[in-house]
Design a protein around this motif. Structure first.
Motif, short mmCIF file in Angstrom:
data_model
loop_
_atom_site.label_atom_id
_atom_site.label_comp_id
_atom_site.label_asym_id
_atom_site.label_seq_id
_atom_site.Cartn_x
_atom_site.Cartn_y
_atom_site.Cartn_z
N ALA A 48 6.52 -4.30 -7.81
CA ALA A 48 7.98 -4.24 -7.80
C ALA A 48 8.47 -2.81 -7.68
N ALA A 49 7.90 -1.92 -8.47
CA ALA A 49 8.36 -0.53 -8.46
C ALA A 49 8.05 0.15 -7.13
N LEU A 50 6.83 -0.06 -6.61
CA LEU A 50 6.46 0.60 -5.37
C LEU A 50 7.19 0.00 -4.18
N VAL A 91 3.77 5.41 3.31
CA VAL A 91 2.49 4.71 3.47
C VAL A 91 1.88 4.39 2.11
N LEU A 92 1.87 5.37 1.21
CA LEU A 92 1.26 5.15 -0.09
C LEU A 92 2.02 4.11 -0.91
N ALA A 93 3.34 4.15 -0.85
CA ALA A 93 4.13 3.17 -1.59
C ALA A 93 3.85 1.76 -1.09
N ALA A 94 3.66 1.62 0.23
CA ALA A 94 3.36 0.32 0.80
C ALA A 94 1.95 -0.13 0.50
N ALA A 95 1.01 0.82 0.43
CA ALA A 95 -0.41 0.47 0.32
C ALA A 95 -0.93 0.38 -1.11
N LEU A 96 -0.33 1.10 -2.04
CA LEU A 96 -0.91 1.21 -3.38
C LEU A 96 -1.12 -0.12 -4.10
N PRO A 97 -0.19 -1.08 -4.03
CA PRO A 97 -0.48 -2.35 -4.72
C PRO A 97 -1.78 -2.98 -4.25
N GLN A 98 -2.02 -2.97 -2.93
CA GLN A 98 -3.24 -3.57 -2.40
C GLN A 98 -4.47 -2.71 -2.68
N LYS A 114 -2.02 6.55 12.45
CA LYS A 114 -1.51 7.48 11.44
C LYS A 114 -1.64 6.89 10.05
N VAL A 115 -1.37 5.59 9.91
CA VAL A 115 -1.52 4.92 8.62
C VAL A 115 -2.96 5.05 8.14
N ALA A 116 -3.92 4.80 9.02
CA ALA A 116 -5.33 4.88 8.64
C ALA A 116 -5.71 6.29 8.21
N LEU A 117 -5.19 7.30 8.91
CA LEU A 117 -5.47 8.69 8.56
C LEU A 117 -4.92 9.03 7.17
N VAL A 118 -3.70 8.59 6.90
CA VAL A 118 -3.08 8.86 5.60
C VAL A 118 -3.87 8.19 4.48
N LEU A 119 -4.25 6.94 4.68
CA LEU A 119 -5.01 6.22 3.66
C LEU A 119 -6.36 6.89 3.40
N ALA A 120 -7.03 7.31 4.46
CA ALA A 120 -8.33 7.97 4.29
C ALA A 120 -8.19 9.29 3.53
N ALA A 121 -7.13 10.03 3.82
CA ALA A 121 -6.90 11.31 3.14
C ALA A 121 -6.51 11.09 1.68
N ALA A 122 -5.82 9.98 1.39
CA ALA A 122 -5.34 9.71 0.03
C ALA A 122 -6.40 9.06 -0.85
#
Length: 222
Positions: free
Chosen positions: A169-171, A40-47, A114-122
């Motif tokens: 690119a890396a993520l 989830v973090l690898a997918a979300a971090l660029p944005q 689950k994605v929303a929960l992970v993002l909120a926790a991160a």
């Protein structure tokens, strides 16, 4: 030389965000496994990082973003609750938050909830790591905007909502490796994150498919 220093700081930021300790903490706050959190973090971090850069550069939000970084510099991210984390995500992703969460759910095979929960926790960890780059260097919203713009925009303080393309690119490679490992070998999150950072025991055929993505990024940005 300045751009190399900024890129090195960005590489350190990414590896810190994807460290075992942070992954374990986010996993403990949600029902997501370590590899799922990493995906989830690898997918979300660029944005998310692009959103942080946009918040810093926008005159209407720059002061509140500067204040938020100062506040989270003093906070323990593990003690920030999910509701506050969700508010941070709403600020970083804006009106696109729902669509982005749906896209991440589709790309990772996880539920949107689950994605929303992970993002909120991160989210608190993201602000904490960004605040460590501005602490002691930024006394105003404008100086924070300059530091964040240089850090996240690839050395361009006027990059707006753009983010260093090397991050994307890396993520992207990290995400591909995480999903591949998660679907095949189902590794522990320690072995997964070790392989993502270039030091684990991932399959050798992953080396050209993102297994060493962040390790490669760090070497590239030295």
């Amino acid at each position: 030389m300045a751009k190399q220093a900024e890129n090195k700081a960005l590489g350190s930021l990414l590896t810190s965000l994807l460290s075992d300790n942070n992954i374990n903490s986010v996993s403990g706050k949600t029902d997501a496994s370590g590899p799922e959190v990493a995906s989830v973090l690898a997918a979300a971090l660029p944005q998310l990082l692009a959103g942080a850069n946009a918040q810093a550069q926008n005159q209407e939000t720059s002061q509140s973003f500067h204040d938020a970084l100062n506040e989270h510099a003093e906070k323990d991210p593990e003690k920030v609750d999910q509701d506050e984390g969700a508010k941070i995500i709403a600020h970083l992703l804006g009106s696109d938050a729902d669509d982005i969460e749906k896209q991440i759910a589709k790309s990772t095979g996880l539920s949107k909830k689950k994605v929303a929960l992970v993002l909120a926790a991160a989210a608190p960890f993201i602000l904490k790591m960004l605040s460590q780059n501005t602490a002691g260097q930024s006394s105003s919203a404008s100086s924070t905007a300059s530091i964040i713009g240089n850090l996240l925009g690839g050395g361009n303080a006027n990059s707006g909502s753009n983010v260093n393309p090397l991050v994307t690119a890396a993520l992207g490679a990290v995400l591909a490796s995480a999903l591949n490992n998660n679907n095949s070998n189902k590794p522990s999150n320690t072995s997964l994150l070790g392989s993502l950072l270039g030091g684990g025991n991932s399959n050798s055929n992953n080396n050209n498919n993102g297994g060493n993505a962040l390790g490669f990024l760090m070497n590239l940005l030295k």
